[in-house]
Design an enzyme around this catalytic site. Structure first.
Site, PDB file in Angstrom:
ATOM      1  N   VAL A  11       0.709  -1.179   0.060  1.00 17.49           N
ATOM      2  CA  VAL A  11       0.040   0.123  -0.054  1.00 17.49           C
ATOM      3  C   VAL A  11       0.880   1.205  -0.029  1.00 17.49           C
ATOM      4  CG1 VAL A  11      -1.407   1.389   1.378  1.00 17.49           C
ATOM      5  CG2 VAL A  11      -2.168  -1.022   1.098  1.00 17.49           C
ATOM      6  N   ASP A  30      10.627   3.349   5.443  1.00 12.92           N
ATOM      7  CA  ASP A  30      10.443   2.177   6.059  1.00 12.92           C
ATOM      8  C   ASP A  30      11.532   1.770   6.821  1.00 12.92           C
ATOM      9  OD1 ASP A  30       8.405  -0.523   4.717  1.00 12.92           O
ATOM     10  OD2 ASP A  30      10.170  -0.908   5.922  1.00 12.92           O
ATOM     11  N   GLU A 151      -7.762   2.501   2.531  1.00 12.25           N
ATOM     12  CA  GLU A 151      -7.204   2.236   1.113  1.00 12.25           C
ATOM     13  C   GLU A 151      -7.843   1.127   0.703  1.00 12.25           C
ATOM     14  OE1 GLU A 151      -5.421   3.936  -1.099  1.00 12.25           O
ATOM     15  OE2 GLU A 151      -6.490   2.413  -2.331  1.00 12.25           O
ATOM     16  N   LEU A 153      -7.504  -0.412  -2.789  1.00 16.69           N
ATOM     17  CA  LEU A 153      -6.771  -0.566  -3.934  1.00 16.69           C
ATOM     18  C   LEU A 153      -6.747  -2.351  -3.847  1.00 16.69           C
ATOM     19  CD1 LEU A 153      -3.495  -1.752  -3.258  1.00 16.69           C
ATOM     20  CD2 LEU A 153      -3.121   0.549  -2.931  1.00 16.69           C
ATOM     21  N   CYS A 263      -5.683  -9.081   3.184  1.00 20.44           N
ATOM     22  CA  CYS A 263      -6.779  -8.386   3.550  1.00 20.44           C
ATOM     23  C   CYS A 263      -8.153  -9.321   4.320  1.00 20.44           C
ATOM     24  CB  CYS A 263      -7.273  -7.573   2.809  1.00 20.44           C
ATOM     25  SG  CYS A 263      -5.838  -6.031   2.192  1.00 20.44           S
ATOM     26  N   LYS A 266      -7.845 -11.589   7.436  1.00 22.82           N
ATOM     27  CA  LYS A 266      -7.376 -10.670   8.943  1.00 22.82           C
ATOM     28  C   LYS A 266      -8.523  -9.621   8.896  1.00 22.82           C
ATOM     29  CE  LYS A 266      -4.468  -6.724   7.370  1.00 22.82           C
ATOM     30  NZ  LYS A 266      -5.358  -5.803   7.697  1.00 22.82           N
TER      31      LYS A 266
HETATM   32  P1  NAD Z   1       3.180  -4.728   3.891  1.00 22.77           P
HETATM   33  O1  NAD Z   1       3.329  -5.971   5.264  1.00 22.77           O
HETATM   34  O2  NAD Z   1       3.405  -4.900   2.603  1.00 22.77           O
HETATM   35  O3  NAD Z   1       3.918  -3.357   4.336  1.00 22.77           O
HETATM   36  C1  NAD Z   1       4.083  -2.648   5.709  1.00 22.77           C
HETATM   37  C2  NAD Z   1       5.422  -2.231   5.740  1.00 22.77           C
HETATM   38  O4  NAD Z   1       5.524  -1.357   6.837  1.00 22.77           O
HETATM   39  C3  NAD Z   1       6.449  -3.009   5.823  1.00 22.77           C
HETATM   40  O5  NAD Z   1       7.288  -2.975   4.657  1.00 22.77           O
HETATM   41  C4  NAD Z   1       7.173  -2.759   7.175  1.00 22.77           C
HETATM   42  O6  NAD Z   1       8.633  -2.842   7.221  1.00 22.77           O
HETATM   43  C5  NAD Z   1       6.926  -1.369   7.268  1.00 22.77           C
HETATM   44  N1  NAD Z   1       7.044  -0.816   8.753  1.00 22.77           N
HETATM   45  C6  NAD Z   1       6.284  -1.538  10.029  1.00 22.77           C
HETATM   46  N2  NAD Z   1       6.582  -0.758  10.798  1.00 22.77           N
HETATM   47  C7  NAD Z   1       7.218   0.414  10.742  1.00 22.77           C
HETATM   48  C8  NAD Z   1       7.711   1.587  11.148  1.00 22.77           C
HETATM   49  N3  NAD Z   1       7.517   1.569  12.455  1.00 22.77           N
HETATM   50  N4  NAD Z   1       8.391   2.397  10.416  1.00 22.77           N
HETATM   51  C9  NAD Z   1       8.624   2.418   9.163  1.00 22.77           C
HETATM   52  N5  NAD Z   1       7.875   1.283   8.428  1.00 22.77           N
HETATM   53  C10 NAD Z   1       7.223   0.274   9.214  1.00 22.77           C
HETATM   54  O7  NAD Z   1       1.619  -4.244   4.353  1.00 22.77           O
HETATM   55  P2  NAD Z   1       0.407  -3.745   3.197  1.00 22.77           P
HETATM   56  O8  NAD Z   1       0.005  -5.016   2.515  1.00 22.77           O
HETATM   57  O9  NAD Z   1       1.060  -2.658   2.135  1.00 22.77           O
HETATM   58  O10 NAD Z   1      -0.600  -3.267   4.139  1.00 22.77           O
HETATM   59  C11 NAD Z   1      -0.570  -2.070   4.879  1.00 22.77           C
HETATM   60  C12 NAD Z   1      -1.913  -1.821   5.334  1.00 22.77           C
HETATM   61  O11 NAD Z   1      -2.624  -1.406   4.459  1.00 22.77           O
HETATM   62  C13 NAD Z   1      -2.499  -2.881   6.088  1.00 22.77           C
HETATM   63  O12 NAD Z   1      -3.370  -2.326   7.348  1.00 22.77           O
HETATM   64  C14 NAD Z   1      -3.366  -3.501   5.109  1.00 22.77           C
HETATM   65  O13 NAD Z   1      -4.708  -4.222   5.771  1.00 22.77           O
HETATM   66  C15 NAD Z   1      -3.734  -2.312   4.351  1.00 22.77           C
HETATM   67  N6  NAD Z   1      -4.340  -2.691   3.105  1.00 22.77           N
HETATM   68  C16 NAD Z   1      -3.582  -3.536   2.243  1.00 22.77           C
HETATM   69  C17 NAD Z   1      -4.152  -3.637   0.955  1.00 22.77           C
HETATM   70  C18 NAD Z   1      -3.447  -4.555   0.143  1.00 22.77           C
HETATM   71  O14 NAD Z   1      -3.945  -5.018  -0.888  1.00 22.77           O
HETATM   72  N7  NAD Z   1      -2.142  -5.083   0.575  1.00 22.77           N
HETATM   73  C19 NAD Z   1      -5.164  -2.928   0.531  1.00 22.77           C
HETATM   74  C20 NAD Z   1      -5.885  -2.116   1.101  1.00 22.77           C
HETATM   75  C21 NAD Z   1      -5.530  -1.910   2.557  1.00 22.77           C
END
Ligand code: NAD
Length: 436
Positions: A11, A30, A151, A153, A263, A266
């Site tokens: 995201v 990150d 989000e 997406l 998604c 969870k």
């Molecule tokens: P992800 O695991 O791919 O990415 C999360 C990132 O955050 C990781 O790279 C991690 O290293 C970083 N991170 C964690 N703690 C941190 C900190 N303190 N400082 C800096 N970076 C840090 O997760 P994602 O799939 O991108 O999902 C993120 C959020 O978006 C979740 O809540 C998810 O439910 C939501 N979301 C995901 C999607 C999807 O399709 N993946 C779609 C809509 C919403």
């Protein structure tokens, strides 16, 4: 406009790249050093169609950069987006908000001028209140508003979804924050994208309501598919027959092995917990969670029923390991239920996936990783289609028949026609017709 995007995952990276494409200056942060080093060197750590070129274009223009340093990213920023993970908490299924709250604590001492703090992560209702409480407890003089901007997406079409969303939801009661969010989404506003302004709690709940509704729709068609198998009806036609009803719509009416991904599993579980804790249980979603888990756990029984229980020693090909096509994401993929069970039952398992194998190798053991679908199917007595990648839709059936020891295909995505497969000489089993 300067934007800090915290969390450079699926995201964060997509949102950051798209905001920079809108013309804003975006710094993605990150804490994963390796990820940031790769990004800085132009190596994109996830597979998402179109993302690489968008990132390279915008880093070249100087509008998009990557860092592990939060202070650097927060310097003079107007908006801080939180896009870190919110996985299921071990043991109780609540959303694990530790990453989100950690970010709240980290940024609270580093914001000097007014900024909006925007939660893009999917978080349970009330999380924005807690973020605000944490920030103000640490830094009572901070000038900020905490906004919810969930989000929507989808992995695999994330860029298009971000650039041309069905809607944007913004939850805040601050006029100042609303104005900044309006500016940020101005390019979409110009495309007449519906932008829904609401309060923060409502915005947080909209995200869960959307995902659990879709998970329910999938589960409904999966159960209907099982019924078709028992009574001799055809799920494809049932789906079409109901999907043409404008009140129902044709999307999310495809039977499959059970929903997976980063998604739905969870988020359904988190909403169940939120609702129970609020004293207003949502029993339909509780049932969806239960049915979907059992469906994925029951995949092995489906396969065994087809081979009359004789799976030990059989060579089996699994085509597709990711939870859906066009992503390398393995989180909660049905393959994680089926493949280990096949191995446990003594099958010799060949696996191929166009993009997911690197991630899959971290979580799936004791299988043979293959270079393509034909390699995987060579010598096999069973071929299982588990993810509907386009390249599996147009296999050379003569070649497949030639390389397999027994031409038996179990299609858990219904990407082939029954007639086509029997004409080509296959024993073909798909979902929602009487063959199972
Ligand atoms: P992800 O695991 O791919 O990415 C999360 C990132 O955050 C990781 O790279 C991690 O290293 C970083 N991170 C964690 N703690 C941190 C900190 N303190 N400082 C800096 N970076 C840090 O997760 P994602 O799939 O991108 O999902 C993120 C959020 O978006 C979740 O809540 C998810 O439910 C939501 N979301 C995901 C999607 C999807 O399709 N993946 C779609 C809509 C919403």
């Amino acid at each position: 406009m300067r934007i800090a995007m915290i969390g450079a995952g699926y995201v964060g990276l997509v949102s950051g790249a798209c905001f920079s494409e809108f013309g804003f200056n975006v710094v993605c942060v990150d804490r994963d050093k390796d990820r940031i080093e790769r990004l800085t060197g132009g190596d994109i750590p996830i597979f998402e169609p179109g993302l690489e070129s968008l990132i390279l274009k915008n880093t070249k223009s100087g509008r998009l950069s990557f860092t592990t340093s939060l202070s650097k990213a927060l310097d003079d920023t107007d908006a801080v987006f939180i896009a870190v993970g919110t996985p299921s908490r071990r043991g109780d299924g609540h959303a694990d908000l530790s990453f989100v709250y950690e970010v709240a604590r980290e940024i609270s001492g580093k914001i000097t001028d007014y900024a909006v703090i925007v939660t893009k992560s999917t978080v349970p209702v009330g999380t924005g209140d807690e973020i605000e409480r944490i920030i103000k407890e640490i830094n009572s003089s901070i000038k900020c508003d905490v906004v919810s901007n969930p989000e929507f997406l989808r992995e695999g079409s994330a860029i298009d979804d971000f650039m041309r969303p069905d809607r944007v939801v913004i939850g805040t009661s601050s006029e100042k924050a609303r104005e900044i969010m309006r500016q940020i989404y101005r390019p979409l506003f110009l495309l007449e994208t519906p932008i829904l302004f609401t309060d923060r709690n409502t915005a947080e709940l909209i995200k869960y309501a959307g995902n659990t509704f879709l998970a329910t729709k999938i589960t409904f068609i999966n159960e209907m598919s099982d019924l078709c198998e028992k009574v001799g009806a055809n799920i494809q036609d049932v789906a079409k027959g109901i999907g043409l009803d404008g009140r129902i719509g044709p999307k999310f009416l495809h039977p499959g092995p059970g929903y997976g991904g980063s998604c739905f599993p969870k988020d359904t579980l988190a909403l169940v917990n939120t609702a129970q804790a609020a004293g207003s249980p949502i029993r339909i979603v509780e049932t969806v969670v239960d049915i979907n888990n059992k469906r994925k756990q029951g995949l092995i029984a489906r396969v065994k029923a087809i081979v009359k229980g004789k799976i030990t020693g059989k060579q089996v090909a699994v085509l597709g390991v990711t939870f859906k096509p066009n992503t390398d994401d393995m989180r909660d993929s049905p393959s994680l239920d089926l493949i280990p069970e096949l191995v446990k039952e003594g099958a010799v398992v060949n696996v191929y996936d166009p993009e997911g194998m690197e991630n899959a190798k971290q979580v799936i053991n004791d299988v043979h990783w293959c270079d393509n679908a034909y390699d995987a199917l060579t010598g096999c007595e069973v071929g299982i289609i588990l993810t509907e990648w386009n390249e599996f839709r147009a296999l050379d059936l003569d070649r497949v028949k030639g390389v397999m020891k027994v031409p038996l295909i179990v299609d858990l995505r219904n990407i082939y026609e029954m007639d086509e497969m029997s004409t080509a000489g296959f024993e073909y089993h798909c979902l929602g017709v009487k063959s199972f």
